[in-house]
Design an enzyme around this catalytic site. Sequence first.
Site, PDB file in Angstrom:
ATOM      1  N   ASN A 147       0.757  -1.048   0.009  1.00  0.00           N
ATOM      2  CA  ASN A 147       0.077  -0.062   0.050  1.00  0.00           C
ATOM      3  C   ASN A 147       0.709   1.230  -0.055  1.00  0.00           C
ATOM      4  O   ASN A 147       0.360   2.415  -0.331  1.00  0.00           O
ATOM      5  CB  ASN A 147      -1.079  -0.059   1.353  1.00  0.00           C
ATOM      6  CG  ASN A 147      -0.223   0.038   2.464  1.00  0.00           C
ATOM      7  OD1 ASN A 147       0.633  -0.536   2.671  1.00  0.00           O
ATOM      8  ND2 ASN A 147      -0.774   0.637   3.464  1.00  0.00           N
ATOM      9  N   LYS A 170      12.851  -7.244   0.188  1.00  0.00           N
ATOM     10  CA  LYS A 170      11.598  -7.869  -0.741  1.00  0.00           C
ATOM     11  C   LYS A 170      10.370  -7.189  -0.740  1.00  0.00           C
ATOM     12  O   LYS A 170       9.737  -6.980   0.085  1.00  0.00           O
ATOM     13  CB  LYS A 170      11.342  -9.348  -0.236  1.00  0.00           C
ATOM     14  CG  LYS A 170      10.359 -10.333  -1.240  1.00  0.00           C
ATOM     15  CD  LYS A 170       9.612 -11.287  -0.399  1.00  0.00           C
ATOM     16  CE  LYS A 170       8.124 -10.895  -0.057  1.00  0.00           C
ATOM     17  NZ  LYS A 170       7.046 -10.392  -1.108  1.00  0.00           N
ATOM     18  N   GLY A 223       3.347  -5.425   7.078  1.00  0.00           N
ATOM     19  CA  GLY A 223       2.306  -6.067   6.484  1.00  0.00           C
ATOM     20  C   GLY A 223       1.246  -6.574   7.557  1.00  0.00           C
ATOM     21  O   GLY A 223       0.699  -5.675   8.421  1.00  0.00           O
ATOM     22  N   SER A 224       0.398  -7.747   7.165  1.00  0.00           N
ATOM     23  CA  SER A 224      -0.829  -8.039   7.887  1.00  0.00           C
ATOM     24  C   SER A 224      -0.329  -8.756   9.259  1.00  0.00           C
ATOM     25  O   SER A 224       0.959  -9.093   9.333  1.00  0.00           O
ATOM     26  CB  SER A 224      -1.689  -8.858   7.235  1.00  0.00           C
ATOM     27  OG  SER A 224      -0.897 -10.018   6.848  1.00  0.00           O
ATOM     28  N   GLY A 228       2.668 -11.200   9.851  1.00  0.00           N
ATOM     29  CA  GLY A 228       3.683 -10.508  10.964  1.00  0.00           C
ATOM     30  C   GLY A 228       4.276 -11.733  12.211  1.00  0.00           C
ATOM     31  O   GLY A 228       5.196 -11.824  12.225  1.00  0.00           O
ATOM     32  N   GLU A 245       5.549  -3.789  11.564  1.00  0.00           N
ATOM     33  CA  GLU A 245       4.243  -2.856  11.688  1.00  0.00           C
ATOM     34  C   GLU A 245       3.258  -3.482  10.858  1.00  0.00           C
ATOM     35  O   GLU A 245       3.412  -4.098  10.029  1.00  0.00           O
ATOM     36  CB  GLU A 245       5.085  -1.476  10.779  1.00  0.00           C
ATOM     37  CG  GLU A 245       5.818  -0.666  11.852  1.00  0.00           C
ATOM     38  CD  GLU A 245       5.472  -0.214  12.960  1.00  0.00           C
ATOM     39  OE1 GLU A 245       4.206  -0.152  12.963  1.00  0.00           O
ATOM     40  OE2 GLU A 245       6.306   0.170  13.695  1.00  0.00           O
ATOM     41  N   CYS A 279      -2.772   1.852   6.740  1.00  0.00           N
ATOM     42  CA  CYS A 279      -2.794   1.044   8.201  1.00  0.00           C
ATOM     43  C   CYS A 279      -3.364   1.967   9.285  1.00  0.00           C
ATOM     44  O   CYS A 279      -3.896   1.690  10.431  1.00  0.00           O
ATOM     45  CB  CYS A 279      -1.562   0.681   8.300  1.00  0.00           C
ATOM     46  SG  CYS A 279      -0.196   1.782   8.183  1.00  0.00           S
ATOM     47  N   GLN A 326      -8.569  -8.108  -2.760  1.00  0.00           N
ATOM     48  CA  GLN A 326      -9.054  -7.124  -1.753  1.00  0.00           C
ATOM     49  C   GLN A 326     -10.401  -6.547  -2.114  1.00  0.00           C
ATOM     50  O   GLN A 326     -11.134  -6.189  -1.197  1.00  0.00           O
ATOM     51  CB  GLN A 326      -7.976  -6.069  -1.807  1.00  0.00           C
ATOM     52  CG  GLN A 326      -8.276  -4.881  -0.791  1.00  0.00           C
ATOM     53  CD  GLN A 326      -8.132  -5.238   0.294  1.00  0.00           C
ATOM     54  OE1 GLN A 326      -6.946  -5.711   1.040  1.00  0.00           O
ATOM     55  NE2 GLN A 326      -9.053  -4.928   1.455  1.00  0.00           N
ATOM     56  N   GLU A 378      -9.472  -5.569  10.509  1.00  0.00           N
ATOM     57  CA  GLU A 378      -9.041  -4.492   9.667  1.00  0.00           C
ATOM     58  C   GLU A 378      -9.427  -4.953   8.450  1.00  0.00           C
ATOM     59  O   GLU A 378      -9.580  -5.991   7.931  1.00  0.00           O
ATOM     60  CB  GLU A 378      -7.572  -4.627   9.639  1.00  0.00           C
ATOM     61  CG  GLU A 378      -7.064  -3.543   8.466  1.00  0.00           C
ATOM     62  CD  GLU A 378      -5.396  -3.351   8.625  1.00  0.00           C
ATOM     63  OE1 GLU A 378      -5.030  -4.650   8.399  1.00  0.00           O
ATOM     64  OE2 GLU A 378      -4.943  -2.565   8.878  1.00  0.00           O
ATOM     65  N   GLU A 457      10.024   2.757  13.657  1.00  0.00           N
ATOM     66  CA  GLU A 457      10.566   3.291  12.439  1.00  0.00           C
ATOM     67  C   GLU A 457      10.799   4.693  12.345  1.00  0.00           C
ATOM     68  O   GLU A 457       9.880   5.282  12.875  1.00  0.00           O
ATOM     69  CB  GLU A 457       9.895   2.639  11.190  1.00  0.00           C
ATOM     70  CG  GLU A 457       9.512   1.247  11.361  1.00  0.00           C
ATOM     71  CD  GLU A 457       9.370   0.611  10.185  1.00  0.00           C
ATOM     72  OE1 GLU A 457       8.209   0.389   9.773  1.00  0.00           O
ATOM     73  OE2 GLU A 457      10.318   0.219   9.259  1.00  0.00           O
TER      74      GLU A 457
HETATM   75  P1  NAD Z   1       0.681  -9.103   3.875  1.00  0.00           P
HETATM   76  O1  NAD Z   1       1.188  -9.471   5.393  1.00  0.00           O
HETATM   77  O2  NAD Z   1      -0.021 -10.137   3.089  1.00  0.00           O
HETATM   78  O3  NAD Z   1       2.169  -9.134   2.623  1.00  0.00           O
HETATM   79  C1  NAD Z   1       3.168  -8.165   3.570  1.00  0.00           C
HETATM   80  C2  NAD Z   1       4.484  -8.525   2.532  1.00  0.00           C
HETATM   81  O4  NAD Z   1       4.722 -10.116   3.368  1.00  0.00           O
HETATM   82  C3  NAD Z   1       4.357  -9.059   1.162  1.00  0.00           C
HETATM   83  O5  NAD Z   1       5.812  -8.602   0.909  1.00  0.00           O
HETATM   84  C4  NAD Z   1       4.335 -10.380   1.246  1.00  0.00           C
HETATM   85  O6  NAD Z   1       4.952 -11.060   0.146  1.00  0.00           O
HETATM   86  C5  NAD Z   1       4.919 -11.040   2.418  1.00  0.00           C
HETATM   87  N1  NAD Z   1       4.895 -12.252   3.018  1.00  0.00           N
HETATM   88  C6  NAD Z   1       3.674 -12.995   2.835  1.00  0.00           C
HETATM   89  N2  NAD Z   1       3.987 -14.132   2.945  1.00  0.00           N
HETATM   90  C7  NAD Z   1       5.201 -14.231   3.831  1.00  0.00           C
HETATM   91  C8  NAD Z   1       5.707 -15.268   4.563  1.00  0.00           C
HETATM   92  N3  NAD Z   1       5.133 -16.477   4.686  1.00  0.00           N
HETATM   93  N4  NAD Z   1       6.981 -15.152   4.824  1.00  0.00           N
HETATM   94  C9  NAD Z   1       7.575 -13.931   4.549  1.00  0.00           C
HETATM   95  N5  NAD Z   1       7.077 -12.907   3.893  1.00  0.00           N
HETATM   96  C10 NAD Z   1       5.564 -13.088   3.579  1.00  0.00           C
HETATM   97  O7  NAD Z   1       0.364  -7.806   3.830  1.00  0.00           O
HETATM   98  P2  NAD Z   1      -0.298  -6.774   2.626  1.00  0.00           P
HETATM   99  O8  NAD Z   1      -1.506  -7.110   2.133  1.00  0.00           O
HETATM  100  O9  NAD Z   1       0.791  -6.522   1.680  1.00  0.00           O
HETATM  101  O10 NAD Z   1      -0.367  -5.229   3.296  1.00  0.00           O
HETATM  102  C11 NAD Z   1      -1.446  -4.858   3.924  1.00  0.00           C
HETATM  103  C12 NAD Z   1      -1.229  -4.935   5.576  1.00  0.00           C
HETATM  104  O11 NAD Z   1       0.021  -4.105   5.736  1.00  0.00           O
HETATM  105  C13 NAD Z   1      -2.461  -4.543   6.167  1.00  0.00           C
HETATM  106  O12 NAD Z   1      -2.739  -5.203   7.312  1.00  0.00           O
HETATM  107  C14 NAD Z   1      -1.937  -3.058   6.790  1.00  0.00           C
HETATM  108  O13 NAD Z   1      -2.336  -2.566   7.735  1.00  0.00           O
HETATM  109  C15 NAD Z   1      -0.474  -3.218   7.064  1.00  0.00           C
HETATM  110  N6  NAD Z   1       0.596  -2.157   6.696  1.00  0.00           N
HETATM  111  C16 NAD Z   1       1.018  -1.612   8.170  1.00  0.00           C
HETATM  112  C17 NAD Z   1       1.491  -0.632   7.970  1.00  0.00           C
HETATM  113  C18 NAD Z   1       2.240  -0.024   9.434  1.00  0.00           C
HETATM  114  O14 NAD Z   1       3.297   0.629   9.228  1.00  0.00           O
HETATM  115  N7  NAD Z   1       1.820  -0.382  10.482  1.00  0.00           N
HETATM  116  C19 NAD Z   1       2.030   0.220   6.861  1.00  0.00           C
HETATM  117  C20 NAD Z   1       1.353  -0.393   5.962  1.00  0.00           C
HETATM  118  C21 NAD Z   1       0.420  -1.401   5.865  1.00  0.00           C
END
Ligand code: NAD
Length: 476
Positions: A147, A170, A223-224, A228, A245, A279, A326, A378, A457
């Site tokens: 995002n 990555k 990420g999610s 995480g 995060e 987020c 999505q 979320e 961060e």
């Molecule tokens: P996601 O968790 O699906 O993916 C995030 C990253 O993790 C991607 O690069 C993905 O390829 C990687 N990934 C997926 N499976 C993995 C695994 N098994 N091992 C290692 N890496 C793996 O999240 P998304 O859909 O890309 O992003 C949306 C989410 O990110 C939302 O929950 C949002 O709130 C969060 N987000 C948080 C912040 C913050 O700073 N708090 C900022 C932006 C987005």
Amino acid sequence: MRRNYIGGEWVEGVRATPNVNPSDISDIIDHYAAADSAMATRAIAAARAAFPAWSLATPQQRFDALDMVGTELLARRAELGDLLAREEGKTLPEGIGEVARAGYIFKFFAGEALRVPGEVVPSVRPGLTVEVTREPLGVVAMIAPWNFPIAIPAWKIAPALAFGNCVVFKPAELVPGCSWALAEILSRAGLPAGAFNLVMGKGAEIGSALLDDPRVDAVSFTGSVSTGKRVAEAAMKRLAKVQLEMGGKNPLVVLDDANLEQAVEVAVQGSFYSTGQRCTASSRIVVTAGIHDAFVARLAERTRALVVGDARDPKTQVGPVVDASQLEQDERYIAIGKSEGATLVTGGERLARDKDGFYFSPALFTGCANDMRICREEIFGPVATVILAKDYDDALALANDTAFGLSAGICTTSLRHAAHFRRHAQAGMVMVNVPTAGVDYHVPFGGRKGSSYGPREQGRYAAEFYTTVKTAYIAA
Ligand code: NAD
């Protein structure tokens, strides 16, 4: 085809992934080479090999490299902002703004390379001096979401390099374009080969190679929550430093004494700009009884009037949802909200436009209870929920009643309530009369509870994660 960048060379992948424009799915921006785990392992080896040189590079060398990247990002903000809007679906002004932000982040951390913190203090023992210094960690693996296709890579890569770490990065598979462009700039920044590596590909395919390798000293993830947790488990298993995060369910409290027009604008921007895919988006709007009906009426009117369209059309205020899955998730939550008894006042529908894309009308639910799933989980789309509160105390309790804790906002003209909320909102960031989303680049970013784990961060606080502290005792 855009290739991976490993050990200072452009490397073919195992297959080509098309980068699809969500505003027009017939528009394939380019093809990007997906790496496999063997390539991720090669990138880690290259980063390890580059570490002695980069960790000992002078602050001037680090400054020059990061400053060059920042200068180029700022100079190319219109071109790269267009790419960002095209691959992610943010509006053009948002895309250009994000690229500029990434440029300023590199400039900020160029300066930090000259200001690595440390201190010298007298020992409690006679004849001794104590010196506290910060050293780089080694190799940092970074995993980013889709995002913020350039700001998040920037706020991880820039501090890592500023403090002398080597990077294996990555990006999210949906948005490789901006990361590739950033890697291309970094490839000309004068870094030793291997100090920065780009591996594109699916987390499920190359994640383990990045997380389980003992040569990776630290992992920075955004990420999610579900991903995480997996990342944290893998890192903990071998005691690697980790920073996460994750998601948010950010409250915006609107009190009776708020300026109505200002509060509505804050809610519209926080909930629906960037298609609600932030987020820090305001997904729960907690409104006290005296202003509730007037606020909801005006917010519904403003929401209905938002122009949804092609991200690069100057008239567009809300771009498309990022992809089909999505969009399906957003629709699923609309159905869940209705079945839970919330009132869908407007939006929540697929929209047809000239081009075939993932268009969705911003949705406003009222009459929500904070224990509904639409108020707890979320959604990550343009969907806002309004919850009625009796008074300020009730509103604060509702705002804090969540598993997340990233950003929390309040709209009020009361100094007392604003001050109390700043102190008692359980969130990493608190906003008074400004949207919950939209932050500066030179101060810490992050949350608490289920939103974040580990050091903050951005800003000077980034040193906490990207360095390790050494205490030296020196006898005269
Ligand atoms: P996601 O968790 O699906 O993916 C995030 C990253 O993790 C991607 O690069 C993905 O390829 C990687 N990934 C997926 N499976 C993995 C695994 N098994 N091992 C290692 N890496 C793996 O999240 P998304 O859909 O890309 O992003 C949306 C989410 O990110 C939302 O929950 C949002 O709130 C969060 N987000 C948080 C912040 C913050 O700073 N708090 C900022 C932006 C987005």
